[in-house]
Design a protein around this motif. Sequence first.
Motif, PDB file in Angstrom:
ATOM      1  N   ARG A  90       6.102 -35.496  46.798  1.00 52.55           N
ATOM      2  CA  ARG A  90       6.236 -36.273  48.227  1.00 52.55           C
ATOM      3  C   ARG A  90       7.273 -35.479  49.120  1.00 52.55           C
ATOM      4  O   ARG A  90       8.377 -35.614  48.898  1.00 52.55           O
ATOM      5  N   LEU A 143       0.195 -45.674  50.901  1.00 49.82           N
ATOM      6  CA  LEU A 143      -0.608 -44.955  49.990  1.00 49.82           C
ATOM      7  C   LEU A 143      -1.031 -45.535  48.736  1.00 49.82           C
ATOM      8  O   LEU A 143      -1.376 -45.065  47.851  1.00 49.82           O
ATOM      9  N   ARG A 148      -4.195 -43.349  49.101  1.00 51.60           N
ATOM     10  CA  ARG A 148      -3.856 -42.160  48.895  1.00 51.60           C
ATOM     11  C   ARG A 148      -4.920 -41.047  49.150  1.00 51.60           C
ATOM     12  O   ARG A 148      -4.667 -39.906  49.899  1.00 51.60           O
ATOM     13  N   ALA A 214       2.342 -41.426  44.614  1.00 56.91           N
ATOM     14  CA  ALA A 214       2.529 -42.420  45.634  1.00 56.91           C
ATOM     15  C   ALA A 214       3.391 -43.176  45.668  1.00 56.91           C
ATOM     16  O   ALA A 214       3.606 -44.338  46.370  1.00 56.91           O
TER      17      ALA A 214
END
Length: 216
Positions: A90, A143, A148, A214
């Motif tokens: 991320r 997400l 997602r 996520a």
Amino acid sequence: MSVAARARCSGELPRSEQLDTSAPRCKAKEDHQGTPAHHAPLAHFERHCPQRGMVMILGLDGYTLVHVAISLIGIGAGFIVLGGFLADARLDGAVHTYFAMAVATDVTGFLFPFNGFLPSYAVGIISLIGLAIAIYAYYAARLAGPWRSVFVISIVATLYLDVFVLIAQTFLKNPALLALAPKQSDMPFVVVQAAALVTFVVLGAVSLSSFRDARR
């Protein structure tokens, strides 16, 4: 530079191009380029002497240069985000930057002088819709669940659209490429765009299977 051109750049217009304030037709009529008749000498002056009018950098006016810079920053941030997908990471900072720059690219693209509805407008509208979906998936849906996948697809799709436009503009602005493919239906242009499309389809498919992080 011709004598006439030097005269224009020195600030002197030929008598035939000087404003005839006594002619009533100058009040309402426009020249063939849509410039009001009473502005025609100024428009002609600026076309022949851009250095005396709008500032030009690398052949681009200031507004176009800003638009291009925003677009390139957005594309760069988009590829960083895409790299994060492939590495299952991320990269929130890159995501924020991509959203800001991608939206700014589309919005500033709509602010150029309007000369009819062009394909670029359609691309911009589709891109803004895709960005809106991605923004919702990221900030509102966080997400979760299917969002997602929606987020990944939206990012890849909007980044591809930006690259598509970049390729098209590169072919238009680069003299060597323009000579190679003067029309956007010529084989070199089609091959490059097809290669870009296939590349993004593959990257999107891999990203969907790789990006599992996520967490916020």
